[in-house]
Scaffold this active site. Sequence first.
Site, PDB file in Angstrom:
ATOM      1  CG  ASP A 164      -1.210  -3.555   5.687  1.00  0.00           C
ATOM      2  OD1 ASP A 164      -2.195  -3.161   5.781  1.00  0.00           O
ATOM      3  OD2 ASP A 164      -0.235  -4.759   5.646  1.00  0.00           O
ATOM      4  CG  ASN A 201      -7.659  -4.749   0.616  1.00  0.00           C
ATOM      5  OD1 ASN A 201      -7.604  -4.361  -0.096  1.00  0.00           O
ATOM      6  ND2 ASN A 201      -6.786  -5.204  -0.039  1.00  0.00           N
TER       7      ASN A 201
END
Length: 260
Positions: A37, A85
């Site tokens: 991330d 996502n």
Amino acid sequence: MATTPAPSASQRVSVDPARRDEPAPDHVPRHVAIIMDGNGRWAQQRGLPRIEGHRQGVASVRRITEHCARRGVEQLTLYCLSSENWRRPATEIGFLMQLLEQYMIEERPLLMRERISVAMIGRRDGLPAETLAAMDRTVAMCAGNNGMRLCLAINYGARGEIVAAAQKLAAEAVAGTLDPEEIDEALFSDRLDTAGMPDPDLLVRTAGEMRISNFLLWQISYAELWVTDALWPDFTEAHLDTAIASFAARERRFGGLSQS
Ligand code: IPE
Ligand code: IPE
Ligand code: MG
């Protein structure tokens, strides 16, 4: 009373000594999973478009894959794209798909040199045909490699994976090939995308968020967690070594009592 032996705190992996970077892999986790991330923040900090962060993130994937293979990790699972996502702008998703396709092709020499095999978990539907074709070709090329397994979680979501496993079991029960009484943890695991893979021993998350974001919910029951503020494009081999050292110093009890 019969007792179930606790899984060992560290699993020894057989690695050709000539291939080792580090001393003994005794306390190297068998399976490392990483929530990669912070690509967007890395780019933002530099006034760059988010996609530049993703591009830079691929370089980290390359370094960390090679490092894990050389340290004797048996499996490395990387969270590349979550099923959530898709909530991002179409331009970013489109770029990620292209990047994935390019990565699958460009990575082949490294994967072959390090004898890494490749697996994918996640849903294929929704992924472009070209991305899938490049991925399938890489998986096939690397199928005979007997080194580390690189598992890529692409369009992956753990809740969806668990629901799909329940559907498979229900269908088998309806078809009469499965007695619901036979369903136990091992059988359930066997219907997940990760069937046949060991559970992660060490779960790393970069960019400081203290959450799981729908990653491997079933499989991480007893994984050791390690979170760093480093953004994924800045994540180095030294960070990973620190995570592994932290793992090695911990006592895993699996619900039992301390050994000391
Ligand atoms: C991780 O980086 C990569 C993917 C989720 C594809 P992010 O894109 O989530 O980066 P941040 O969290 O916005 O910084
Ligand atoms: C998790 O990161 C997914 C991947 C790394 C592929 P996200 O950036 O999507 O997670 P949230 O939105 O911060 O929970
Ligand atoms: Mg993020």
